[in-house]
Design a protein around this motif. Structure first.
Motif, PDB file in Angstrom:
ATOM      1  N   GLN A  73      12.334   9.354  -2.168  1.00  0.00           N
ATOM      2  CA  GLN A  73      11.012   9.311  -1.734  1.00  0.00           C
ATOM      3  C   GLN A  73      10.770  10.715  -1.167  1.00  0.00           C
ATOM      4  OE1 GLN A  73      10.489   5.689   0.252  1.00  0.00           O
ATOM      5  NE2 GLN A  73       9.581   4.991  -1.636  1.00  0.00           N
ATOM      6  N   LEU A 100       8.988   6.733 -13.716  1.00  0.00           N
ATOM      7  CA  LEU A 100       9.261   5.656 -12.897  1.00  0.00           C
ATOM      8  C   LEU A 100       9.485   4.017 -13.675  1.00  0.00           C
ATOM      9  CD1 LEU A 100       9.330   4.349  -9.938  1.00  0.00           C
ATOM     10  CD2 LEU A 100       6.707   4.107  -9.879  1.00  0.00           C
ATOM     11  N   ALA A 104      12.892   2.253 -13.212  1.00  0.00           N
ATOM     12  CA  ALA A 104      12.705   0.865 -12.387  1.00  0.00           C
ATOM     13  C   ALA A 104      13.217  -0.325 -13.357  1.00  0.00           C
ATOM     14  CB  ALA A 104      11.368   0.694 -12.200  1.00  0.00           C
ATOM     15  N   CYS A 123      14.029   6.100  -8.676  1.00  0.00           N
ATOM     16  CA  CYS A 123      12.760   5.593  -8.342  1.00  0.00           C
ATOM     17  C   CYS A 123      11.943   6.318  -7.210  1.00  0.00           C
ATOM     18  CB  CYS A 123      13.275   4.258  -8.332  1.00  0.00           C
ATOM     19  SG  CYS A 123      13.662   3.091  -9.811  1.00  0.00           S
ATOM     20  N   GLN A 127       8.365   7.739  -7.847  1.00  0.00           N
ATOM     21  CA  GLN A 127       7.419   7.099  -7.093  1.00  0.00           C
ATOM     22  C   GLN A 127       6.564   7.860  -6.548  1.00  0.00           C
ATOM     23  OE1 GLN A 127       7.292   6.079  -3.651  1.00  0.00           O
ATOM     24  NE2 GLN A 127       5.702   4.388  -3.571  1.00  0.00           N
ATOM     25  N   GLN A 128       6.987   8.756  -5.850  1.00  0.00           N
ATOM     26  CA  GLN A 128       6.166   9.931  -4.881  1.00  0.00           C
ATOM     27  C   GLN A 128       5.539  10.819  -5.948  1.00  0.00           C
ATOM     28  OE1 GLN A 128       5.757   9.748  -1.255  1.00  0.00           O
ATOM     29  NE2 GLN A 128       6.196   7.885  -1.906  1.00  0.00           N
ATOM     30  N   LEU A 131       2.570   8.818  -7.149  1.00  0.00           N
ATOM     31  CA  LEU A 131       1.480   8.236  -6.018  1.00  0.00           C
ATOM     32  C   LEU A 131       0.794   9.269  -5.539  1.00  0.00           C
ATOM     33  CD1 LEU A 131       0.556   5.946  -4.305  1.00  0.00           C
ATOM     34  CD2 LEU A 131       2.459   6.502  -2.697  1.00  0.00           C
ATOM     35  N   ALA A 188       4.716  -0.687 -13.815  1.00  0.00           N
ATOM     36  CA  ALA A 188       4.498   0.889 -14.264  1.00  0.00           C
ATOM     37  C   ALA A 188       4.195   0.914 -15.607  1.00  0.00           C
ATOM     38  CB  ALA A 188       5.640   1.688 -13.704  1.00  0.00           C
TER      39      ALA A 188
END
Length: 541
Positions: A73, A100, A104, A123, A127-128, A131, A188
């Motif tokens: 992350q 992702l 995942a 992941c 994810q970052q 996001l 996702a």
């Protein structure tokens, strides 16, 4: 001769102890590893710990997966936001969302521990990348008077999602860990379809001189809302050309705001608004190269903003994740504890939205942190007393109050941070803030261990850190109902206005206090009037 029987064998957690009798007068012990493997109380595939024997000498490997997720992350928060500022919000958001989904769901199919650990780290990276640009893009899509509502809806959906995770985990508790991992990973899958139904950020297109693409998106929005876009665009550009000097920039913004407001009033759906600073970006950012993040550190005002924002993210993340990890110390089973902790995010988000609209960003975030600090300090005080059922109930109540406060502060920072940074630094600043938050989440994993030795310590650390963040926050500017800044110079102007406003309030309070003294002492007032007329005053003055 060495002899032993069943009564001489003691099975320990990670070894077997043999009590051997070489002769009747002496007894010797010998410890050997578990030669026949390990026996777990539940099914072998209940968790990665039981499936891959992550116990005894390998017990640190189970915690390593969470560390790799956090490290991923941090890496993603530093890499992808800068790319999003350069090549666009949409391609990074959609690309990382698809990646992702693949990583995942791949975790649920991992055949060995190291493949699972690598996918877990990836992941965190993707994810970052999904996001931060996605959140920034959503924020830039809405006008100032709609941003609070938009962020509140996003936060409510987050709160509902994390709350639903508890009953979902409880429902599949007798199944393999792969089932829960696959279900969570499949959420996702919507990223695959985002390529067709979302548009690039118009603000980013304007700030990077891609005027035609941005104009096309706005024209589509205007057609949906039944607005004559060509007439509106022409009129707005004519108004901008009349005010080219920097001294009239404020008047220019006001003029274009009037035009864009009329667009909203005349639309069938009050969902699209061309903001004045979007149009102004065509002028101010044309030909301007992307500003490096180091530029924020050159000015003391922007440097202070960056420092306070990073510290706030660090302590809020430390407290937020620390409370989730220490929720197991509450009364009840782990599913109930997690459910109650996550449930507090829903009312917190609703209260946050109302306070944002009534009191603005800064006062609301400070208030939320004060609530969190008060609740957690109270928990620390209660933990120092002898344990009892009544104290456990009261401690749980204050714990949940602290969770509600820090959850609101965390949600508020997601709105305040991108609002205070300029367009070409907005996503990069969010990435740096998120990376700082990952440091807090990594440290928070150790608060559970700290709570075993000093139950009062985590709450004291969390509460003290929140109080310090509150004191630093008072010097930051308010962003409520203000157009998003386009340049670093506008950030500096905000800080200067905040300083002048603070000085003006001090002078006003001093003047008010002076007037109150005069009203209570008419003799002093009359004597001062005599002094102004060059009259000699009595000695008692």
């Amino acid at each position: 001769m060495w002899t032993y029987n069943a009564s001489n064998i003691v099975y320990q957690k990670c070894s077997i102890e043999l009590q051997m009798n070489p002769n009747e007068s002496s007894v010797q012990s010998k410890t050997i590893p578990c030669v026949n493997g390990l026996d777990f109380s539940g099914p072998i595939d209940e968790s990665i710990v039981s499936e891959w024997n992550l116990v005894c000498n390998n017990d640190g490997l189970s915690e390593l997966t969470q560390t790799l997720l956090t490290v991923g992350q941090s890496a993603g928060a530093l890499i992808f936001p800068s790319l999003a500022d350069r090549i666009g919000r949409k391609p990074i958001h959609v690309g990382c969302g698809v990646a992702l989904f693949l990583t995942a769901t791949g975790c649920s199919l991992a055949s060995n521990y190291w493949l699972f650990a690598i996918l877990r780290g990836l992941c965190g990276v993707f994810q970052q990348g999904m996001l931060i640009p996605g959140f920034t893009m959503s924020l830039e899509l809405f006008p100032a008077n709609r941003r609070t509502l938009m962020v509140s809806l996003v936060n409510i959906w987050w709160a509902v999602s994390v709350t639903l995770l508890a009953p979902l985990a409880y429902a599949v508790r007798f199944y393999s860990w792969r089932v829960l991992t696959a279900v969570v990973g499949c959420t996702a899958v919507f990223s695959v379809f985002e390529f067709w139904y979302i548009h690039e950020s118009v603000r980013w297109l304007f700030a990077n001189n891609q005027i035609d693409k941005g104009k096309k998106i706005l024209q589509t929005a205007a057609n949906v809302n039944g607005v004559d876009f060509d007439a509106l665009w022409t009129k707005s550009m004519e108004l901008l050309e009349k005010t080219s000097s920097e001294e009239k920039s404020k008047d220019r913004t006001n003029l274009t705001e009037d035009v864009t407001t009329n667009m909203v009033k005349n639309s069938r759906h009050n969902s699209v608004q061309i903001e004045a600073d979007m149009i102004e970006a065509v002028r101010s950012d044309k030909g301007e190269s992307t500003i490096a993040m180091i530029g924020l550190m050159k000015n003391p005002h922007t440097r202070y903003i960056s420092f306070v924002i990073q510290y706030a993210w660090l302590i809020i993340s430390l407290t937020y994740f620390g409370l989730y990890l220490t929720s197991s110390s509450l009364s009840g089973d782990r599913y109930t504890n997690y459910f109650l902790t996550a449930l507090m995010e829903i009312p917190s988000t609703i209260i946050l939205m109302k306070m944002f609209m009534a009191y603005g960003r800064k006062k609301t975030i400070v208030s939320m942190m004060l609530v969190a600090a008060g609740g957690l300090v109270a928990v620390s005080i209660l933990k120092s007393f002898e344990k009892s059922y009544a104290l456990d109930i009261v401690s749980t109540v204050f714990f949940l109050i602290g969770m509600a406060g820090i959850s609101g502060a965390c949600s508020g920072m997601w709105l305040y941070t991108p609002e205070i940074f300029p367009t070409n630094l907005r996503t990069a600043a969010m990435g740096l803030a998120s990376a700082t938050a990952r440091l807090g989440s990594m440290v928070s994993s150790y608060t559970r261990i700290l709570a075993m030795y000093a139950p009062w310590a985590p709450g004291l650390i969390f509460g003290g850190g929140c109080l310090l963040a509150c004191s630093l926050f008072f010097l930051l500017p308010e962003t409520h109902n203000r157009q998003l800044p386009q340049t670093v110079e506008q950030m500096e102007e905000w800080m200067q206005q905040q300083k002048e406003k603070r000085i003006g309030k001090k002078k006003q309070r001093a003047e008010t206090k002076k007037n109150i003294i005069f009203k209570k002492n008419p003799l002093i007032e009359s004597k001062l009037e005599n002094k102004s007329e060059n009259k000699t005053l009595p000695a008692d003055i």
